[in-house]
Design a protein around this motif. Sequence first.
Motif, mmCIF file in Angstrom:
data_model
loop_
_atom_site.group_PDB
_atom_site.id
_atom_site.type_symbol
_atom_site.label_atom_id
_atom_site.label_comp_id
_atom_site.label_asym_id
_atom_site.label_seq_id
_atom_site.Cartn_x
_atom_site.Cartn_y
_atom_site.Cartn_z
ATOM 1 N N PHE A 17 0.810 -1.208 0.000
ATOM 2 C CA PHE A 17 0.000 0.000 0.000
ATOM 3 C C PHE A 17 0.854 1.273 0.000
ATOM 4 O O PHE A 17 0.556 2.228 0.717
ATOM 5 N N VAL A 18 1.894 1.270 -0.808
ATOM 6 C CA VAL A 18 2.761 2.445 -0.960
ATOM 7 C C VAL A 18 3.009 2.633 -2.450
ATOM 8 O O VAL A 18 3.553 1.753 -3.095
ATOM 9 N N ASP A 19 2.577 3.768 -3.003
ATOM 10 C CA ASP A 19 2.850 4.088 -4.403
ATOM 11 C C ASP A 19 4.066 4.989 -4.556
ATOM 12 O O ASP A 19 4.864 4.825 -5.460
ATOM 13 N N HIS A 20 4.182 5.962 -3.652
ATOM 14 C CA HIS A 20 5.180 7.020 -3.831
ATOM 15 C C HIS A 20 5.582 7.573 -2.471
ATOM 16 O O HIS A 20 4.740 7.745 -1.589
ATOM 17 N N ILE A 21 6.860 7.849 -2.323
ATOM 18 C CA ILE A 21 7.363 8.547 -1.141
ATOM 19 C C ILE A 21 7.789 9.932 -1.595
ATOM 20 O O ILE A 21 8.658 10.071 -2.444
ATOM 21 N N VAL A 30 6.578 11.274 4.228
ATOM 22 C CA VAL A 30 5.308 11.574 3.583
ATOM 23 C C VAL A 30 5.221 10.669 2.366
ATOM 24 O O VAL A 30 6.152 10.609 1.557
ATOM 25 N N GLY A 31 4.112 9.956 2.260
ATOM 26 C CA GLY A 31 3.921 9.054 1.134
ATOM 27 C C GLY A 31 2.479 9.033 0.680
ATOM 28 O O GLY A 31 1.595 9.565 1.356
ATOM 29 N N GLU A 32 2.263 8.400 -0.474
ATOM 30 C CA GLU A 32 0.920 8.389 -1.080
ATOM 31 C C GLU A 32 0.552 6.986 -1.526
ATOM 32 O O GLU A 32 1.423 6.174 -1.851
ATOM 33 N N TYR A 33 -0.752 6.760 -1.557
ATOM 34 C CA TYR A 33 -1.276 5.513 -2.102
ATOM 35 C C TYR A 33 -2.655 5.789 -2.693
ATOM 36 O O TYR A 33 -3.458 6.508 -2.103
ATOM 37 N N TYR A 100 -11.935 9.460 10.950
ATOM 38 C CA TYR A 100 -12.788 10.633 10.796
ATOM 39 C C TYR A 100 -13.595 10.638 9.503
ATOM 40 O O TYR A 100 -14.639 11.266 9.446
ATOM 41 N N LYS A 101 -13.074 9.983 8.466
ATOM 42 C CA LYS A 101 -13.757 9.957 7.167
ATOM 43 C C LYS A 101 -13.596 8.577 6.538
ATOM 44 O O LYS A 101 -12.637 7.872 6.826
ATOM 45 N N MET A 102 -14.516 8.251 5.636
ATOM 46 C CA MET A 102 -14.401 7.014 4.873
ATOM 47 C C MET A 102 -13.389 7.189 3.747
ATOM 48 O O MET A 102 -13.170 8.293 3.262
ATOM 49 N N VAL A 103 -12.811 6.059 3.335
ATOM 50 C CA VAL A 103 -11.933 6.020 2.166
ATOM 51 C C VAL A 103 -12.613 5.130 1.143
ATOM 52 O O VAL A 103 -13.002 4.000 1.444
ATOM 53 N N LEU A 104 -12.756 5.641 -0.081
ATOM 54 C CA LEU A 104 -13.497 4.941 -1.121
ATOM 55 C C LEU A 104 -12.573 4.367 -2.194
ATOM 56 O O LEU A 104 -11.432 4.803 -2.336
ATOM 57 N N PRO A 105 -13.063 3.409 -2.962
ATOM 58 C CA PRO A 105 -12.258 2.840 -4.045
ATOM 59 C C PRO A 105 -11.781 3.937 -5.007
ATOM 60 O O PRO A 105 -12.530 4.858 -5.328
ATOM 61 N N GLY A 106 -10.535 3.840 -5.429
ATOM 62 C CA GLY A 106 -9.973 4.805 -6.362
ATOM 63 C C GLY A 106 -9.462 6.074 -5.718
ATOM 64 O O GLY A 106 -8.855 6.913 -6.392
ATOM 65 N N GLN A 107 -9.676 6.242 -4.427
ATOM 66 C CA GLN A 107 -9.273 7.466 -3.739
ATOM 67 C C GLN A 107 -7.770 7.460 -3.453
ATOM 68 O O GLN A 107 -7.183 6.457 -3.074
ATOM 69 N N LYS A 108 -7.144 8.624 -3.617
ATOM 70 C CA LYS A 108 -5.732 8.810 -3.281
ATOM 71 C C LYS A 108 -5.657 9.343 -1.860
ATOM 72 O O LYS A 108 -6.398 10.260 -1.487
ATOM 73 N N VAL A 109 -4.743 8.763 -1.069
ATOM 74 C CA VAL A 109 -4.531 9.226 0.302
ATOM 75 C C VAL A 109 -3.064 9.599 0.481
ATOM 76 O O VAL A 109 -2.183 9.075 -0.191
ATOM 77 N N ILE A 110 -2.843 10.529 1.397
ATOM 78 C CA ILE A 110 -1.500 10.985 1.741
ATOM 79 C C ILE A 110 -1.273 10.653 3.208
ATOM 80 O O ILE A 110 -2.114 10.957 4.054
ATOM 81 N N VAL A 111 -0.145 10.020 3.496
ATOM 82 C CA VAL A 111 0.196 9.660 4.870
ATOM 83 C C VAL A 111 1.411 10.476 5.291
ATOM 84 O O VAL A 111 2.422 10.512 4.583
ATOM 85 N N LYS A 112 1.279 11.122 6.450
ATOM 86 C CA LYS A 112 2.373 11.904 7.030
ATOM 87 C C LYS A 112 2.702 11.317 8.389
ATOM 88 O O LYS A 112 1.804 11.105 9.208
#
Length: 153
Positions: A17-21, A30-33, A100-112
Amino acid sequence: MYKNILNLLPYKSSFRFVDHISSLDENAVVGEYTLKEDAFFYEDHFAGNPVTPGVIVTEIMAQIGLVVLGIFLILHDTDTNFADDELMFPLLTSTDVSFYKMVLPGQKVIVKSQKQYFRFGKLKCYVEMLDTNNELIAKGMFSGIIKNAGFKK
């Protein structure tokens, strides 16, 4: 830029579950998926109205916020003896996550993630997951260790 770290992640295929750092240093990552719309967990959660399970949200936060940072710290720790061809095995020891919020299919998330401490082989981080509008999805404290798996890649 951080391809060497991504190559050391022990997750493959449907459970990585890691696309990019986007940034990484000894104190933070900080990374994205982007969640795949055809991911195995959407089929039954929930049928006709797919939502990302909280355990997957937690796993994304742990992989980026704890494992990526932990591997980086181990590689830069002169007291740690990992050869380049040895497998690292991450062990999550505790989490305390609020959603706090739902995550839906196709959604991009940022992790810090911000390191709280790294000592005696244990890493503790404060981790947040945000959406692309910079709105908080989840936050929490994560602790874990990364062990030598005892065999080569």
